[in-house]
Design a protein around this motif. Structure first.
Motif, short mmCIF file in Angstrom:
data_model
loop_
_atom_site.label_atom_id
_atom_site.label_comp_id
_atom_site.label_asym_id
_atom_site.label_seq_id
_atom_site.Cartn_x
_atom_site.Cartn_y
_atom_site.Cartn_z
N LEU A 127 0.73 -1.70 0.14
CA LEU A 127 -0.47 -0.01 -0.15
C LEU A 127 0.74 1.39 0.60
O LEU A 127 0.63 2.47 -0.98
N ALA A 128 1.49 1.24 0.98
CA ALA A 128 2.88 2.51 1.03
C ALA A 128 3.71 2.73 -0.72
O ALA A 128 3.65 3.80 -1.40
N ASP A 129 3.83 1.79 -1.37
CA ASP A 129 4.54 1.90 -2.57
C ASP A 129 3.18 2.31 -3.85
O ASP A 129 4.04 3.28 -4.41
N ALA A 130 1.77 2.46 -3.34
CA ALA A 130 1.10 2.40 -4.31
C ALA A 130 0.70 3.95 -4.23
O ALA A 130 -0.11 4.94 -4.66
N SER A 131 0.61 4.53 -2.71
CA SER A 131 0.09 5.38 -2.52
C SER A 131 1.13 6.56 -2.93
O SER A 131 1.66 7.67 -2.05
N GLY A 132 2.92 6.20 -3.27
CA GLY A 132 3.65 6.65 -2.82
C GLY A 132 4.54 6.90 -1.71
O GLY A 132 4.96 8.63 -1.39
N LEU A 133 4.39 6.42 -0.57
CA LEU A 133 4.55 7.55 0.19
C LEU A 133 5.75 5.39 1.63
O LEU A 133 5.93 4.82 1.22
#
Length: 247
Positions: A127-133
């Motif tokens: 989810l972090a990768d997909a959110s750019g976070l």
């Protein structure tokens, strides 16, 4: 967030997308219920109207009233068809809405503990990768959310919370995962949920909570939350989580 037609279901009835845009809308459901819709999006203003009508019905029930089931943008009102009918119920509900009866009920703030570590948060990195976070930024965003309980549904104790911060709002995953443990903290779009049973899900699993949302089904009030309650999450370390979970 727009409520998709596939998500707009109550007691087996699907709400179609091509109807009048005027609200409130009244739709008969079988021979013993009326669905009252106040909008098609998830937001506090629309849900306030749902809760206001629910409160009014609790305070001033009409003859034949059986039950009210609030949801994100609607409320299902069940009645005894031997006492009243759809048209009569619609008139009574319209009068309550027009009169502005029933202020929003006072609700408490509920705290839910959550651990975001390791195997308890299998989707956190993705989810972090997909959110750019970074994962820590996802955790910080989740902890900062302003959550409120909008409805119960799907399974016992499944309280749907709205208020996930925009930076971590992602649609559901394309493929569901089976056997997700009870206590899993899930997010999808604006929504957040703490599971009470081992169930499949297509939502993002970002942590696990030891907090008992469904305490005892035999109790008169087995749920931790009431519709309208505010919810805040408090982070636990893995050691703290394991200590709470220990017998």
């Amino acid at each position: 967030m727009q409520l998709r037609p596939s998500c707009q279901w109550w007691r087996g009835r699907q709400v179609g997308p091509k109807r009048s845009g005027r609200f409130p809308r009244y739709s008969p459901v079988a021979e013993r219920a009326l669905l009252v819709e106040f909008g098609e999006t998830i937001n506090d203003g629309i849900h306030d109207k749902v809760v206001q009508l629910d409160t009014a019905l609790a305070a001033v029930p009409f003859g034949g009233f059986l039950e009210a089931v609030p949801a994100y943008a609607s409320i299902l009102v069940s009645f005894d068809p031997t006492v009243t009918d759809h048209r009569s119920v619609e008139i009574k509900l319209a009068a309550l809405i027009s009169a502005g009866e029933g202020d929003r009920r006072p609700h408490g703030i509920r705290e839910v503990e959550v651990c975001y570590d390791g195997d308890l948060a299998p989707d956190l990195d993705r989810l972090a990768d997909a959110s750019g976070l970074t994962p820590e930024e996802v955790v910080a965003a989740h902890l900062s959310g302003d959550y409120s309980v909008f409805m119960y549904g799907f399974a016992p104790g499944y309280a749907y919370l709205a208020g996930v911060p925009q930076p971590i709002q992602l649609p559901r995953k394309e493929v569901a995962v089976r056997g997700v443990p009870a206590g899993s903290v899930l997010i999808a779009g604006q929504q957040c949920l703490v599971t009470t049973l081992s169930m499949p899900t297509g939502w993002w699993i970002i942590g696990r909570s030891p907090t008992r949302v469904l305490d005892d089904a035999s109790k008169e009030h087995p749920f931790l939350f009431d519709v309208g309650d505010r919810v805040r999450f408090r982070r636990l370390s893995r050691a703290q989580y394991d200590a709470v979970r220990a017998p």
